[in-house]
Design an enzyme around this catalytic site. Structure first.
Site, PDB file in Angstrom:
ATOM      1  N   SER B 167       0.727  -1.202   0.396  1.00 39.89           N
ATOM      2  CA  SER B 167      -0.174   0.028  -0.179  1.00 39.89           C
ATOM      3  C   SER B 167       0.817   0.994   0.081  1.00 39.89           C
ATOM      4  CB  SER B 167      -1.282  -0.170   1.244  1.00 39.89           C
ATOM      5  OG  SER B 167      -1.583  -1.204   0.673  1.00 39.89           O
ATOM      6  N   SER B 169       2.187   5.308  -0.825  1.00 37.86           N
ATOM      7  CA  SER B 169       1.701   6.443  -1.072  1.00 37.86           C
ATOM      8  C   SER B 169       0.290   7.304  -1.993  1.00 37.86           C
ATOM      9  CB  SER B 169       2.916   7.555  -0.406  1.00 37.86           C
ATOM     10  OG  SER B 169       3.513   7.632  -1.357  1.00 37.86           O
ATOM     11  N   ARG B 170       1.458   6.608  -2.865  1.00 45.67           N
ATOM     12  CA  ARG B 170       0.642   7.455  -4.189  1.00 45.67           C
ATOM     13  C   ARG B 170      -0.710   6.450  -4.297  1.00 45.67           C
ATOM     14  NH1 ARG B 170       5.263   4.266  -5.513  1.00 45.67           N
ATOM     15  NH2 ARG B 170       5.057   2.121  -7.278  1.00 45.67           N
ATOM     16  N   GLU B 180      10.957   4.775 -10.625  1.00 50.46           N
ATOM     17  CA  GLU B 180      12.552   4.643  -9.464  1.00 50.46           C
ATOM     18  C   GLU B 180      13.157   4.946 -10.755  1.00 50.46           C
ATOM     19  OE1 GLU B 180      13.242   3.426  -6.527  1.00 50.46           O
ATOM     20  OE2 GLU B 180      11.772   1.846  -7.013  1.00 50.46           O
TER      21      GLU B 180
END
Lengths: 314, 313
Positions: B167, B169-170, B180
């Site tokens: 899960s 943050s985005r 990345e």
């Protein structure tokens, strides 16, 4: 084993105690694992040399951080080693005094004969030996490691600081140097770097045994990089970076920097250039140095001459 | 230009955020968000409000990945609804705040797109991280970015694995996009990595602007690497690592790993070989932050994803 005939040489006492330290910075993983492996597998006495492996900053190692309160590798000046410790003293200050008791005391007869401290850097420095004043033992070991690792460029870096002001762990031993290996990110263990450092430590042990057994090591000359000054990043009024190391300097440690050569590229696309004397950059973009306001160090090349040495016979 | 028969009509992307510092020591995102907070001209596009945002300011201040717990694992339904206020771990409180500001997750008010900027110590180059193979908007965006960057490489990592997905943050947004870029050590800012991330975002925002202006994007395929398995380091009974990523595997993200290939090397030089049943594509090889998550690398399988045509509703 000893290719040279007995010749004129400076005779020095045997070197019978050797300490290998790792985890002085808790996120520099080569030394952490090298010390753990040596504690498990290396005989405490190899021929004439008794070997101690020491995890210098166990709390920082557990947290996988450089330090907990303050940089341990700045705590070994004479002044800090004798300062009183209270409950509010930084952890590393008291740990430094513990290490000084175990491996020193610095400057005394009881200190370990040779102390080698293992470090990593995020800079592309390859394999380096770092030492303070010019010490023939260190220069001979450097020359020996170079000769045994011909496909690996090994550099020598000299910091011209008197021993009483010397702030790092290796100054505790009668003789000492740091092995700095990179590039390796903090918290990462690379096999190629580990193998390279392990080999350098094994060669150091082999040299000590050969020395103690009576070999003469021929003197000569070595080229070392002598620290002159450091350069900080361009920053704004709030102290935030406004530029990064220029791509032409990044990863080019030890390549001569001439006036006009690019050193920084600002976020708005301007190039900042090197000014002044031609010098050799090293510790280019070392993570831990951002807070010390250092983007890179600059050095001159110096040649050191040293005599042949052999162990003194009683 | 004719419309595509099965063109998906999607709503305009009006609210976009760029998160830096979800991990406080991943410096490209921290530096870019600081830069754009001071001067956001570069990220402005017609028809969209783009907000740069420091996701984990306490971790950024200390230049560490997190203070109490990994923010990028914290956006679980349990955490987002947990009572306890100030007694909760810092990052759980922060997740709730971010969910209020940019979500709520799953609701119509949530931000349309969040770009979450990350660095890795792995040699992954430029990677876009996708959380759903059915997000046609994101698939079209990633196709656009890849083509705009060519011949420079930009690969797509799909993490839809029921056990290994997490899960992020985005994930409070309708269309979460992970960026990345590596290799870069933690706490270090490399110019080439910084500029690469900047270019990816430029193309991403160009796509959003074109979409919002009504451009139709024809059906396309996107080559992706789907997360398959997490491989940990060999460890002893005390949990200590007893081998390192093998020199032959180190830095070889995205290259095929075949059964029998070297995978780990013990401290005294012995090789441990990959024992899987087929060829996989490893990535996140030797990421510093994953030692504590018991991960030396993840294996992926190559897959071609299909995106339907899309157009603004």
């Amino acid at each position: 084993m000893c290719p040279f005939q007995k010749m004129e040489c400076v005779s020095l006492p045997p070197l019978s105690t050797f300490a290998v330290c790792g985890g002085t910075h808790g996120n520099e993983m080569t030394g952490v694992y090298a010390v753990r492996e040596m504690e498990k597998h290396t005989a405490k006495k190899k021929g004439s040399v008794s070997i101690t492996a020491v995890l210098a900053n166990p709390r920082a190692v557990d947290a996988c951080r450089r330090y907990t309160d303050t940089d341990l590798n700045r705590c070994f000046t004479d002044a800090l080693l004798s300062s009183p410790i209270t409950d509010s003293s930084p952890y590393e200050l008291s740990r430094a005094q513990e290490l000084n008791t175990q491996l020193g005391p610095k400057g005394s007869e009881k200190a370990v004969d040779l102390l080698v401290d293992l470090h990593n850097t995020t800079a592309n420095m390859g394999l380096c030996l770092i030492f303070y004043s010019v010490d023939w033992i260190t220069l001979h070991i450097y020359k020996y490691i170079q000769s045994k690792m011909p496909s690996m460029p090994v550099k020598a870096i000299q910091l011209d600081i008197p021993i009483s002001d010397a702030y790092s762990l290796e100054s505790v031993g009668k003789h000492g140097f740091a092995i700095e290996a990179g590039p390796q990110p903090g918290g990462v263990l690379r096999a190629d770097i580990f193998n390279m450092v392990k080999e350098a430590v094994d060669h150091t042990i082999a040299w000590l045994e050969e020395f103690n057994s009576g070999c003469t090591f021929e003197g000569g000359e070595v080229e070392a990089y002598t620290f002159i000054r450091s350069v900080d990043y361009p920053r704004d009024q709030a102290g935030e970076l406004t530029a990064a190391i220029h791509p032409k300097l990044q990863d080019n440690d030890f390549q001569l920097l001439r006036p006009g050569d690019p050193i920084f590229l600002t976020f708005s696309g301007e190039t900042v250039k090197h000014e002044g004397e031609e010098l050799y950059p090293f510790f280019v973009n070392e993570c831990a140095y951002y807070e010390k306001k250092i983007a890179f160090h600059l050095a001159r090349k110096t040649t050191f001459t040293f005599p042949s040495i052999c162990v003194a016979k009683d | 230009m004719s419309s595509y028969h099965n063109s998906a009509r999607l709503s305009q992307a009006r609210k976009v955020a760029i998160f830096g510092g979800t991990h406080g020591n991943e410096m490209s995102g921290v530096a870019l968000v600081n830069l754009w907070t001071k001067n956001g001209a570069e990220i402005q596009r017609r028809g969209v409000e783009t907000k740069p945002f420091v996701a984990n300011p306490k971790a950024v201040e200390k230049c560490c990945r997190y203070v109490d717990t990994d923010l990028n694992r914290a956006f679980t339904p349990e955490n987002l609804s947990a009572p306890g206020g100030d007694d909760l771990p810092y990052e759980v409180q922060r997740a709730q705040e971010i969910n209020r500001m940019f979500g709520p997750k799953g609701s119509p008010e949530a931000y349309d797109v969040i770009f979450d900027l990350h660095n890795t110590t792995s040699n992954m180059g430029c990677t876009l991280i996708l959380e759903s193979s059915k997000d046609h908007f994101n698939l079209q965006m990633m196709n656009y970015i890849k083509k705009a960057m060519a011949p420079a490489s930009c690969l797509v990592l799909l993490n839809e694995h029921p056990l290994l997905k997490y899960s992020t943050s985005r994930s409070v947004a309708k269309h979460p996009v992970g960026l990345e870029v590596g290799p870069q050590p933690q706490g270090v800012l490399r110019s080439n990595i910084f500029e690469a991330m900047r270019v990816i975002l430029k193309h991403a925002l160009d796509f959003i602007e074109l979409f919002n202006e009504g451009m139709e994007f024809p059906p396309c395929t996107v080559e992706a690497f789907r997360v398959s398995e997490r491989i940990d380091y060999p460890r002893d009974t005390n949990g200590n690592i007893i081998a390192m990523v093998h020199p032959n595997l180190q830095d070889c993200d995205w290259e095929p790993l075949n059964p029998g290939d070297p995978m780990f090397q013990t401290f005294d030089g012995k090789t441990i070989h990959y024992q899987g049943s087929g060829t996989v594509y490893p990535t996140f090889i030797n990421e510093a932050a994953y030692y504590e998550k018991q991960q030396a690398f993840v294996t992926t399988r190559r897959e071609t994803l299909v995106a339907s045509a899309i157009r603004k509703a």
